[in-house]
Design an enzyme around this catalytic site. Structure first.
Site, PDB file in Angstrom:
ATOM      1  N   THR A  40      -3.564  -5.603  -3.344  1.00  0.00           N
ATOM      2  CA  THR A  40      -4.642  -4.805  -2.754  1.00  0.00           C
ATOM      3  C   THR A  40      -5.944  -4.901  -3.546  1.00  0.00           C
ATOM      4  OG1 THR A  40      -3.784  -2.885  -3.940  1.00  0.00           O
ATOM      5  CG2 THR A  40      -3.080  -3.167  -1.662  1.00  0.00           C
ATOM      6  N   HIS A  45      -3.325  -3.387 -12.473  1.00  0.00           N
ATOM      7  CA  HIS A  45      -3.859  -2.288 -13.272  1.00  0.00           C
ATOM      8  C   HIS A  45      -2.724  -1.642 -14.060  1.00  0.00           C
ATOM      9  CE1 HIS A  45      -2.182   0.470 -10.298  1.00  0.00           C
ATOM     10  NE2 HIS A  45      -2.838  -0.164  -9.345  1.00  0.00           N
ATOM     11  N   HIS A  48       0.766  -0.885 -12.801  1.00  0.00           N
ATOM     12  CA  HIS A  48       1.777  -1.946 -12.686  1.00  0.00           C
ATOM     13  C   HIS A  48       2.471  -2.223 -14.027  1.00  0.00           C
ATOM     14  CE1 HIS A  48      -1.171  -3.208  -9.420  1.00  0.00           C
ATOM     15  NE2 HIS A  48      -0.054  -3.082  -8.753  1.00  0.00           N
ATOM     16  N   LYS A  82      -0.607   8.221  -0.023  1.00  0.00           N
ATOM     17  CA  LYS A  82      -1.982   8.143   0.479  1.00  0.00           C
ATOM     18  C   LYS A  82      -2.217   9.193   1.557  1.00  0.00           C
ATOM     19  CE  LYS A  82      -3.002   4.634  -2.090  1.00  0.00           C
ATOM     20  NZ  LYS A  82      -3.963   4.774  -3.193  1.00  0.00           N
ATOM     21  N   ARG A  86      -4.825   2.908   4.553  1.00  0.00           N
ATOM     22  CA  ARG A  86      -5.480   1.924   3.702  1.00  0.00           C
ATOM     23  C   ARG A  86      -6.392   1.027   4.529  1.00  0.00           C
ATOM     24  NH1 ARG A  86      -3.099   0.940  -1.422  1.00  0.00           N
ATOM     25  NH2 ARG A  86      -1.127   2.047  -1.775  1.00  0.00           N
ATOM     26  N   GLN A 171       9.432  -3.694   4.023  1.00  0.00           N
ATOM     27  CA  GLN A 171       9.892  -3.781   2.637  1.00  0.00           C
ATOM     28  C   GLN A 171      11.412  -3.939   2.586  1.00  0.00           C
ATOM     29  OE1 GLN A 171       7.995  -1.292  -0.292  1.00  0.00           O
ATOM     30  NE2 GLN A 171       9.852  -1.132  -1.516  1.00  0.00           N
ATOM     31  N   ASP A 192       7.576   6.156  -7.015  1.00  0.00           N
ATOM     32  CA  ASP A 192       6.950   6.499  -5.739  1.00  0.00           C
ATOM     33  C   ASP A 192       7.444   5.606  -4.604  1.00  0.00           C
ATOM     34  OD1 ASP A 192       5.726   4.274  -6.825  1.00  0.00           O
ATOM     35  OD2 ASP A 192       3.689   4.870  -6.275  1.00  0.00           O
ATOM     36  N   LYS A 227      -1.385  11.470 -13.945  1.00  0.00           N
ATOM     37  CA  LYS A 227      -1.293  10.015 -14.007  1.00  0.00           C
ATOM     38  C   LYS A 227      -2.216   9.476 -15.083  1.00  0.00           C
ATOM     39  CE  LYS A 227       0.305   8.032  -9.660  1.00  0.00           C
ATOM     40  NZ  LYS A 227      -0.047   7.143  -8.536  1.00  0.00           N
ATOM     41  N   LYS A 230      -6.552   6.421 -15.462  1.00  0.00           N
ATOM     42  CA  LYS A 230      -7.785   6.682 -14.728  1.00  0.00           C
ATOM     43  C   LYS A 230      -8.938   6.746 -15.715  1.00  0.00           C
ATOM     44  CE  LYS A 230      -6.117   6.999 -10.567  1.00  0.00           C
ATOM     45  NZ  LYS A 230      -6.449   5.988  -9.546  1.00  0.00           N
ATOM     46  N   THR A 231     -10.012   6.016 -15.437  1.00  0.00           N
ATOM     47  CA  THR A 231     -11.192   6.024 -16.285  1.00  0.00           C
ATOM     48  C   THR A 231     -12.392   6.426 -15.447  1.00  0.00           C
ATOM     49  OG1 THR A 231     -11.825   3.732 -15.819  1.00  0.00           O
ATOM     50  CG2 THR A 231     -10.209   4.080 -17.576  1.00  0.00           C
TER      51      THR A 231
END
Length: 406
Positions: A40, A45, A48, A82, A86, A171, A192, A227, A230-231
């Site tokens: 995606t 990131h 993963h 979500k 998406r 999947q 998740d 989580k 995150k920045t």
């Protein structure tokens, strides 16, 4: 010690479809397993990261990994977690992203001499005849049960489209295909993905009458349950063009004291004796553990040379000047940039996400040139500032840049 014991001791395992069978399997046999990655974005990131560490531990124990790239599932998009659908991705965008993923995977997984396999589910999903697929696997899925799946819960308010509802089936079909083609008997992935993974296990068992298993890894969270990764600029990317090795190093150098041991266990290959020793340090000594964490994680993602540079830059800024400032991230200032406002220039350089954010931080006294605050939002890059060729810019308490005149 089997890889099961290793994963358990280091805190990776969240849920398992058949705990006793999986424990015995990993102790006595060498299996083929897979982890799926939907392309995606054009970089992996930190979300993963744990899945890739699990894959690396499994491979080191002699098990065979399959890296599954979602060229087909990426055309739909996973609704898990979500609250809205998406964005639909183009085939060209997906293919480009898969190419980026492949390069990053090589740092963790050994693909030489058939030790691991890369596949793209577009190779089978995009060729399926819809009616044939319905007849083949449709009878094995209960809509009632699918509707109770955790992965769809966030979507009830705004509505779950039939388009996305198919994702779980796709999947599951991946596992079904990989079982037949490669003898793959286990799926691994983030917690998740539990609902989607169980669907695959059940499809293989019902349709083929063969053993199949899944095991989820815990998600990367802080001690307070938030989580990690995150920045201010969004996700903590593994691509150095999207997040510099220095910024990556600094993220781990600044984690909360309570998270150090957990991160050392999950994100490094340090022996657990050393993890426990470092994690037990208190007060000022915990900073030594954070330095080890930042170095080891940066070395894994960006290599030893980049990790050393990031370490030296941090020492130059925060360790009494003993490091090398040359490795601090640089912002190039050209003649065309002179007399631009700091606000415009720093937004162009992506130091700030917006002019509003830049003005707000300047107004709060959070932007410094050398040791002087820049509080005037109309301040410009004056030529005399660069009499020595460069100057140090500080954003907030710990974000530094070298502004270099070219």
């Amino acid at each position: 010690m089997s890889v099961y014991d290793t994963l358990k001791e280091r805190g990776y395992i969240a849920q398992m479809s058949h705990e006793e069978e999986i424990r015995e399997l990993l102790e006595k046999e060498k299996i083929t397993f897979y982890i799926g990655f939907d392309p995606t974005a054009d970089s992996l990131h930190v979300g993963h990261f744990i899945a890739m560490m699990v894959m690396a531990h499994m491979q080191r124990a002699g098990h065979h990994p399959i890296c599954l790239f979602g060229g087909g599932t990426g055309m739909v998009g996973d609704p898990s977690g979500k609250d809205q659908m998406r964005k639909m991705l183009t085939p060209e965008f997906i293919e480009h992203n898969i190419g980026c993923f492949k390069k990053q995977m090589g740092r963790f997984i050994d693909f030489s001499d058939g030790r691991a396999t890369m596949v793209n589910n577009a190779d089978w999903l995009l060729k399926l005849n819809y009616v044939d697929m319905l007849r083949e696997v449709g009878p094995h899925f209960s809509v009632n049960r699918m509707l109770t799946a955790e992965c769809y819960k966030k979507r009830w308010e705004k509505g779950l489209t039939f388009f996305e509802f198919n994702y779980m089936i796709m999947q599951a079909y991946d596992f079904y295909t990989l079982n037949q083609k490669y003898g793959c008997i286990m799926q691994l992935g983030g917690d998740d993905q539990w609902s989607n993974m169980i669907a695959g296990v059940e499809l293989v068992r019902r349709k083929l009458g063969k053993p199949a298993y899944c095991m989820t890894n815990r998600l990367l969270t802080t001690s307070t349950g938030e989580k990690m990764g995150k920045t201010v600029g969004g996700a903590l990317w593994l691509d150095k063009e999207k997040c510099s090795p220095y910024d990556f190093y600094q993220y781990w150098r600044n984690v909360a004291d309570a998270d150090v041991k957990n991160c050392l266990a999950l994100l490094t290959f340090l022996p657990m004796d050393e993890v426990n020793r470092l994690g037990a340090l208190q007060d000022a000594q915990i900073n030594e553990a954070k330095k080890v964490l930042a170095y080891e994680v940066t070395k894994l993602i960006h290599g030893e040379e980049e990790a050393k540079k990031a370490q030296e830059a941090a020492e130059a800024l925060f360790g009494g000047g003993g490091g090398n400032r040359e490795n601090v991230p640089a912002l190039v200032v050209t003649d065309g940039d002179l007399n631009k406002s700091f606000v415009d220039y720093l937004v162009e350089q992506k130091v700030f996400a917006s002019k509003r954010e830049a003005r707000q931080m300047m107004g709060q006294g959070g932007l410094y040139v050398e040791d002087s605050p820049v509080t005037d939002v109309a301040a410009v890059l004056q030529p005399e500032l660069f009499a020595k060729g460069e100057l140090m810019l500080r954003k907030g308490k710990k974000k530094y840049y070298r502004m270099v005149k070219k």
